[in-house]
Design an enzyme around this catalytic site. Structure first.
Site, mmCIF file in Angstrom:
data_model
loop_
_atom_site.group_PDB
_atom_site.id
_atom_site.type_symbol
_atom_site.label_atom_id
_atom_site.label_comp_id
_atom_site.label_asym_id
_atom_site.label_seq_id
_atom_site.Cartn_x
_atom_site.Cartn_y
_atom_site.Cartn_z
ATOM 1 N N LYS A 81 5.489 4.858 -3.883
ATOM 2 C CA LYS A 81 6.158 3.794 -3.126
ATOM 3 C C LYS A 81 5.239 3.181 -2.068
ATOM 4 O O LYS A 81 5.537 2.115 -1.546
ATOM 5 C CB LYS A 81 7.458 4.294 -2.498
ATOM 6 C CG LYS A 81 7.324 5.290 -1.373
ATOM 7 C CD LYS A 81 8.715 5.742 -0.913
ATOM 8 C CE LYS A 81 8.682 6.869 0.093
ATOM 9 N NZ LYS A 81 8.248 6.495 1.421
ATOM 10 N N ASP A 82 4.113 3.846 -1.752
ATOM 11 C CA ASP A 82 3.160 3.290 -0.790
ATOM 12 C C ASP A 82 2.134 2.350 -1.425
ATOM 13 O O ASP A 82 1.411 1.655 -0.717
ATOM 14 C CB ASP A 82 2.385 4.417 -0.082
ATOM 15 C CG ASP A 82 3.262 5.269 0.815
ATOM 16 O OD1 ASP A 82 4.394 4.839 1.120
ATOM 17 O OD2 ASP A 82 2.822 6.359 1.210
ATOM 18 N N ARG A 129 14.712 -1.356 4.502
ATOM 19 C CA ARG A 129 15.539 -1.174 3.298
ATOM 20 C C ARG A 129 16.709 -0.227 3.587
ATOM 21 O O ARG A 129 17.858 -0.502 3.226
ATOM 22 C CB ARG A 129 14.669 -0.590 2.170
ATOM 23 C CG ARG A 129 15.451 -0.078 0.969
ATOM 24 C CD ARG A 129 14.551 0.699 0.005
ATOM 25 N NE ARG A 129 14.001 1.903 0.595
ATOM 26 C CZ ARG A 129 14.655 3.059 0.726
ATOM 27 N NH1 ARG A 129 15.900 3.165 0.291
ATOM 28 N NH2 ARG A 129 14.069 4.120 1.270
ATOM 29 N N ARG A 130 16.401 0.885 4.234
ATOM 30 C CA ARG A 130 17.468 1.847 4.565
ATOM 31 C C ARG A 130 18.439 1.249 5.584
ATOM 32 O O ARG A 130 19.653 1.402 5.460
ATOM 33 C CB ARG A 130 16.855 3.140 5.101
ATOM 34 C CG ARG A 130 16.155 3.971 4.028
ATOM 35 C CD ARG A 130 15.365 5.129 4.619
ATOM 36 N NE ARG A 130 14.826 6.000 3.568
ATOM 37 C CZ ARG A 130 13.734 6.744 3.719
ATOM 38 N NH1 ARG A 130 13.054 6.715 4.849
ATOM 39 N NH2 ARG A 130 13.308 7.515 2.729
ATOM 40 N N ARG A 151 9.213 6.244 13.827
ATOM 41 C CA ARG A 151 8.078 6.587 12.971
ATOM 42 C C ARG A 151 7.778 8.060 13.158
ATOM 43 O O ARG A 151 8.368 8.727 13.986
ATOM 44 C CB ARG A 151 6.848 5.745 13.351
ATOM 45 C CG ARG A 151 6.928 4.325 12.821
ATOM 46 C CD ARG A 151 5.555 3.750 12.562
ATOM 47 N NE ARG A 151 4.725 4.608 11.726
ATOM 48 C CZ ARG A 151 3.408 4.505 11.648
ATOM 49 N NH1 ARG A 151 2.775 3.601 12.348
ATOM 50 N NH2 ARG A 151 2.713 5.301 10.867
ATOM 51 N N ARG A 157 10.607 13.452 13.109
ATOM 52 C CA ARG A 157 11.889 12.778 12.855
ATOM 53 C C ARG A 157 13.068 13.736 13.014
ATOM 54 O O ARG A 157 14.058 13.394 13.659
ATOM 55 C CB ARG A 157 11.875 12.153 11.451
ATOM 56 C CG ARG A 157 10.880 11.007 11.356
ATOM 57 C CD ARG A 157 10.813 10.419 9.963
ATOM 58 N NE ARG A 157 9.689 9.492 9.879
ATOM 59 C CZ ARG A 157 9.698 8.369 9.205
ATOM 60 N NH1 ARG A 157 10.763 7.995 8.549
ATOM 61 N NH2 ARG A 157 8.631 7.593 9.174
ATOM 62 N N CYS A 244 5.584 -3.686 0.697
ATOM 63 C CA CYS A 244 6.194 -2.352 0.713
ATOM 64 C C CYS A 244 7.179 -2.176 1.859
ATOM 65 O O CYS A 244 8.001 -1.274 1.835
ATOM 66 C CB CYS A 244 5.112 -1.287 0.865
ATOM 67 S SG CYS A 244 3.764 -1.409 -0.291
#
Length: 325
Positions: A81-82, A129-130, A151, A157, A244
């Site tokens: 996905k990166d 997106r989330r 981040r 997190r 992305c």
């Protein structure tokens, strides 16, 4: 005399090291050569800016690709996905192994599910997106949440939740599984609620396009079903001209990952779903299409392009903010 070790370039994060270590073992088995990890620091790892401001997740890839191009490493492992959707001519993605769980997950305080979070719950994620999909779900189900941009690595997190600064954080199931921390997950988010990032849960093993011997060996690690699915997802992303970091989700469903004879059924169809939305969740364009499982790269690419065309016709372009250049 033992053969010279293959040098595998990897980012230094705990997750990158874990997934690169797993690939290194598999590469060693198919090549018969030892594989050593070469740690490379990328701009994305040292910058504290938000990803969207520094060029999206592609910033994690550039340094690894430069090391490959200079011959400092023989192969590199990326979270798929990166990877930017344009592939440099001098490099080739020689293997996309069987995909991990593509879903997003939540780690919450008090073990709550997403739908049980209290009013005003603060949910941390660095992904537009989330944010778009969580906010859209909340709007549609009478929930009151606030998405907070964050981040950092998994420890950082989850630390926000443990310290009480946030009620929940959203992470990728694949990452939690690969670092052996899936027991900390409090909720697996259904793909009907949040579609993952294109390629989420899959890895890309990249090497120089002129290294025919290594390409042939790595091909043994490739999973054709995973490759077909992520090719369709990434084609959708490319056709939307989104980077992305754009608020785009996509998932190509196969009835059973990596097992075409599940329950005695030959898998003949693949469903591709796509979503794009404003980060506040006020507008989403969400569509799906079903077609035969693509047998070729071109067929998988066409599936993604067709769905993107439908999404653009329904106004997807206007929802993505800054168009990726």
């Amino acid at each position: 005399m033992t053969e010279k070790a293959l040098r595998l370039g990897t980012r230094r994060s705990k997750l990158a090291m874990a997934q690169s270590g797993q690939v290194a073992e598999a590469v060693s088995q198919v090549t018969g050569r030892p594989v050593e990890l070469v740690e490379i620091t990328t701009y994305g790892d040292v910058s504290r800016e938000h990803l969207a401001q520094i060029g999206g997740t592609g910033v994690f890839v550039a340094a690894l690709r430069e090391a490959l191009a200079r011959g400092e490493v023989d192969l590199a492992v990326h979270s798929l996905k990166d990877l930017p959707t344009t592939q440099p001519d001098e490099l080739v993605v020689a293997a996309i192994p069987v995909r991990e769980d593509p879903r997003d997950v939540m780690v919450t305080r008090d073990g709550l599910k997403f739908t049980d979070l209290p009013r005003g719950a603060r949910i941390g994620t660095g992904s537009p997106r989330r944010m778009a999909q969580l906010n859209a779900y909340a709007r549609g189900h009478g929930m009151d949440i606030e998405t907070v941009p964050i981040r950092g690595n998994v420890d950082t997190r989850i630390g926000y939740v443990l310290k009480g600064e946030l009620d929940a954080v959203v992470l990728a199931a694949a990452g939690m599984n690969r670092i052996g921390r899936s027991d900390e997950v409090t909720d697996f988010l259904s793909v009907d609620t949040v579609l993952p990032a294109p390629g989420q849960g899959a890895l890309a093993v990249e090497c120089a396009a002129d290294n025919a011997e290594l390409i042939a060996a790595l091909a043994e690690l490739d999973d054709p079903f995973t490759r077909a699915a992520v090719t369709a997802e990434r084609s959708l992303l490319a056709a939307l001209e989104a980077g992305c970091s754009a608020p785009v989700g996509a998932l190509a469903d196969l009835p059973s990952w990596g097992n075409p004879q599940a329950d005695g059924q030959i898998v003949k169809e693949m469903r591709l779903r796509g979503v794009v939305g404003t980060t506040d969740g006020s507008t989403l364009v969400q569509l799906s299409t079903t077609g035969p499982v693509p047998e070729t790269h071109e067929a998988a690419t066409a599936l993604g392009r067709e769905l993107a065309t439908e999404m653009l016709a329904q106004g997807a372009a206007g929802l993505m903010g800054e168009r990726a250049q």
